[in-house]
Design a protein around this motif. Structure first.
Motif, mmCIF file in Angstrom:
data_model
loop_
_atom_site.group_PDB
_atom_site.id
_atom_site.type_symbol
_atom_site.label_atom_id
_atom_site.label_comp_id
_atom_site.label_asym_id
_atom_site.label_seq_id
_atom_site.Cartn_x
_atom_site.Cartn_y
_atom_site.Cartn_z
ATOM 1 N N ARG A 156 5.579 5.927 7.312
ATOM 2 C CA ARG A 156 6.131 6.426 6.054
ATOM 3 C C ARG A 156 5.330 7.606 5.509
ATOM 4 O O ARG A 156 4.885 7.617 4.368
ATOM 5 N N ALA A 157 5.137 8.611 6.349
ATOM 6 C CA ALA A 157 4.400 9.805 5.931
ATOM 7 C C ALA A 157 5.366 10.974 5.766
ATOM 8 O O ALA A 157 6.174 11.257 6.651
ATOM 9 N N LEU A 158 5.295 11.650 4.641
ATOM 10 C CA LEU A 158 6.073 12.849 4.377
ATOM 11 C C LEU A 158 5.155 14.044 4.560
ATOM 12 O O LEU A 158 4.225 14.243 3.787
ATOM 13 N N PRO A 217 -0.742 15.785 4.726
ATOM 14 C CA PRO A 217 -0.754 17.183 5.154
ATOM 15 C C PRO A 217 -0.072 17.402 6.497
ATOM 16 O O PRO A 217 -0.222 16.597 7.420
ATOM 17 N N ARG A 218 0.687 18.455 6.573
ATOM 18 C CA ARG A 218 1.314 18.839 7.838
ATOM 19 C C ARG A 218 0.202 19.104 8.857
ATOM 20 O O ARG A 218 -0.780 19.768 8.571
ATOM 21 N N GLY A 219 0.344 18.543 10.028
ATOM 22 C CA GLY A 219 -0.702 18.651 11.033
ATOM 23 C C GLY A 219 -1.557 17.397 11.107
ATOM 24 O O GLY A 219 -2.390 17.269 12.001
ATOM 25 N N GLY A 220 -1.371 16.476 10.157
ATOM 26 C CA GLY A 220 -2.035 15.184 10.236
ATOM 27 C C GLY A 220 -3.211 14.996 9.330
ATOM 28 O O GLY A 220 -3.517 13.889 8.900
ATOM 29 N N GLY A 221 -3.964 16.083 9.017
ATOM 30 C CA GLY A 221 -5.132 15.943 8.165
ATOM 31 C C GLY A 221 -6.322 15.362 8.908
ATOM 32 O O GLY A 221 -6.363 15.314 10.135
ATOM 33 N N GLY A 222 -7.311 14.919 8.151
ATOM 34 C CA GLY A 222 -8.545 14.408 8.736
ATOM 35 C C GLY A 222 -8.393 13.018 9.326
ATOM 36 O O GLY A 222 -7.461 12.279 9.021
ATOM 37 N N THR A 223 -9.344 12.665 10.185
ATOM 38 C CA THR A 223 -9.395 11.335 10.795
ATOM 39 C C THR A 223 -10.253 10.422 9.926
ATOM 40 O O THR A 223 -11.353 10.805 9.506
ATOM 41 N N THR A 259 0.837 -1.201 0.000
ATOM 42 C CA THR A 259 0.000 0.000 0.000
ATOM 43 C C THR A 259 0.873 1.253 0.000
ATOM 44 O O THR A 259 2.099 1.189 0.056
ATOM 45 N N TRP A 260 0.214 2.427 -0.020
ATOM 46 C CA TRP A 260 0.957 3.684 0.094
ATOM 47 C C TRP A 260 1.657 3.778 1.442
ATOM 48 O O TRP A 260 2.633 4.511 1.590
ATOM 49 N N PHE A 261 1.134 3.075 2.443
ATOM 50 C CA PHE A 261 1.690 3.141 3.801
ATOM 51 C C PHE A 261 2.250 1.770 4.170
ATOM 52 O O PHE A 261 1.634 0.972 4.865
ATOM 53 N N ASP A 262 3.435 1.516 3.631
ATOM 54 C CA ASP A 262 4.104 0.234 3.816
ATOM 55 C C ASP A 262 5.445 0.479 4.499
ATOM 56 O O ASP A 262 6.351 1.056 3.900
ATOM 57 N N PRO A 263 5.603 0.055 5.765
ATOM 58 C CA PRO A 263 6.860 0.310 6.485
ATOM 59 C C PRO A 263 8.081 -0.279 5.796
ATOM 60 O O PRO A 263 9.196 0.201 5.976
ATOM 61 N N ALA A 264 7.870 -1.332 4.985
ATOM 62 C CA ALA A 264 9.006 -1.991 4.335
ATOM 63 C C ALA A 264 9.248 -1.472 2.925
ATOM 64 O O ALA A 264 10.038 -2.029 2.180
ATOM 65 N N ALA A 265 8.555 -0.390 2.515
ATOM 66 C CA ALA A 265 8.677 0.127 1.153
ATOM 67 C C ALA A 265 10.031 0.802 0.950
ATOM 68 O O ALA A 265 10.855 0.881 1.852
ATOM 69 N N THR A 308 -5.474 9.827 12.041
ATOM 70 C CA THR A 308 -5.223 10.823 10.998
ATOM 71 C C THR A 308 -4.178 10.269 10.037
ATOM 72 O O THR A 308 -3.480 9.294 10.324
ATOM 73 N N TRP A 309 -4.066 10.922 8.894
ATOM 74 C CA TRP A 309 -3.073 10.510 7.900
ATOM 75 C C TRP A 309 -1.656 10.641 8.441
ATOM 76 O O TRP A 309 -0.790 9.815 8.159
ATOM 77 N N GLY A 310 -1.423 11.651 9.245
ATOM 78 C CA GLY A 310 -0.084 11.884 9.759
ATOM 79 C C GLY A 310 0.395 10.853 10.761
ATOM 80 O O GLY A 310 1.588 10.767 11.058
ATOM 81 N N GLU A 311 -0.524 10.044 11.304
ATOM 82 C CA GLU A 311 -0.137 9.007 12.253
ATOM 83 C C GLU A 311 0.368 7.741 11.567
ATOM 84 O O GLU A 311 0.893 6.845 12.239
#
Length: 281
Positions: free
Chosen positions: A239-241, A192-198, A178-184, A233-236
């Protein structure tokens, strides 16, 4: 059961194929090319060479075959497009691809059908603290780029539920593939900076387990929310930039709608109660 699986080599398809095989089911993996056929064999599946978007070719490929069930896990989400259009590949897979796979199911004599839907079909908007259940309206549009995704989700659900199948409304995927893969690799996903929506999330291994449960125990004509108990949230995510929200919205307007404008919570109680499934992550 003998199962025709469309999307066997995707993020959910890989763990799903392994789970189905380990549970004693025979998996026929729809494969568009030799590479996907080779991956399917490595996963323990038998390739069926066809493209779900090619109706006539698909029906020729399954002619003379039989199966007990069809599972539709096809998407085209490897890289987000800057702007979504009505001919978005994932939307077409949910509209035309679903219709073709339902025809294939009839030709195979399959009496079970499970399709992939998404929790985001409840609408790309800030829903505040409201917690959605399967009894709430699904497919509500809000005049933003997410409406195209909603159209595809509504189409696959309407087609499959009318045929007595099951729709799984997965949370946002994380985990391998996925887009959020720790092994990528070295490129984290912009958020988004601040985490974005839940939003509700689900690990691909949990999504695969829920799919097996729905195949074996799901009630025909029903939809199920497949989500973790804790939203985030997305920021949690791994592998989030973190980038300024206005840059994200400028780069990919759809991701701005998804990550900045959408706050959505959903309950998975129905799936836990009726399918005997619960998320491990």
């Amino acid at each position: 059961m003998r199962i025709l699986l469309a999307g066997a080599t995707g993020a959910i398809g890989r763990p799903l194929t392994r789970l189905l095989s380990s549970a004693g089911h025979e998996v026929l993996a729809l494969s568009r090319n030799d590479r996907s056929a080779s991956i399917a064999r490595d996963l323990g599946a038998r390739p069926v060479m066809a493209d779900a978007m090619d109706r006539d070719g698909l029906l020729r490929a399954v002619d003379g075959m039989s199966a007990d069930a069809v599972i539709h896990e096809l998407t085209a989400l490897k890289a987000p497009k800057r702007r979504l259009t009505p001919d978005d590949p994932s939307t077409r897979l949910r509209v035309e691809g679903t219709a073709h796979l339902l025809e294939a199911a009839k030709a195979l004599g399959a009496d079970r059908f499970v399709t992939q839907s998404l929790i985001l079909g409840y609408g790309y908007a800030d829903h505040g603290s409201r917690v959605f259940t399967e009894d709430d309206p699904f497919g509500v549009k809000h005049g933003n780029p997410g409406d195209i995704v909603v159209d595809g989700l509504v189409s696959t659900e309407e087609q499959v539920l009318a045929a007595g199948g099951v729709a799984l409304r997965y949370g946002v995927f994380h985990g391998p593939g996925t887009w959020f893969d720790p092994a990528a690799g070295s490129r984290p996903t912009p958020v988004p900076r601040g985490g974005g929506g839940t939003v509700p999330w689900v690990h691909v291994d949990d999504a695969a387990a829920a799919t097996v449960a729905a195949l074996e125990r799901g009630r025909g004509g029903q939809a199920y929310n497949i989500v973790e108990r804790r939203h985030a949230t997305w920021g949690e995510r791994e592998r989030a930039l973190r980038v300024p929200g206005w840059i994200l919205r400028l780069m990919v307007p759809y991701l701005g709608t998804l990550m900045l404008d959408t706050t959505l919570r959903a309950s998975g109680d129905k799936a836990e109660r009726e399918l005997g499934w619960s998320p491990r992550v």
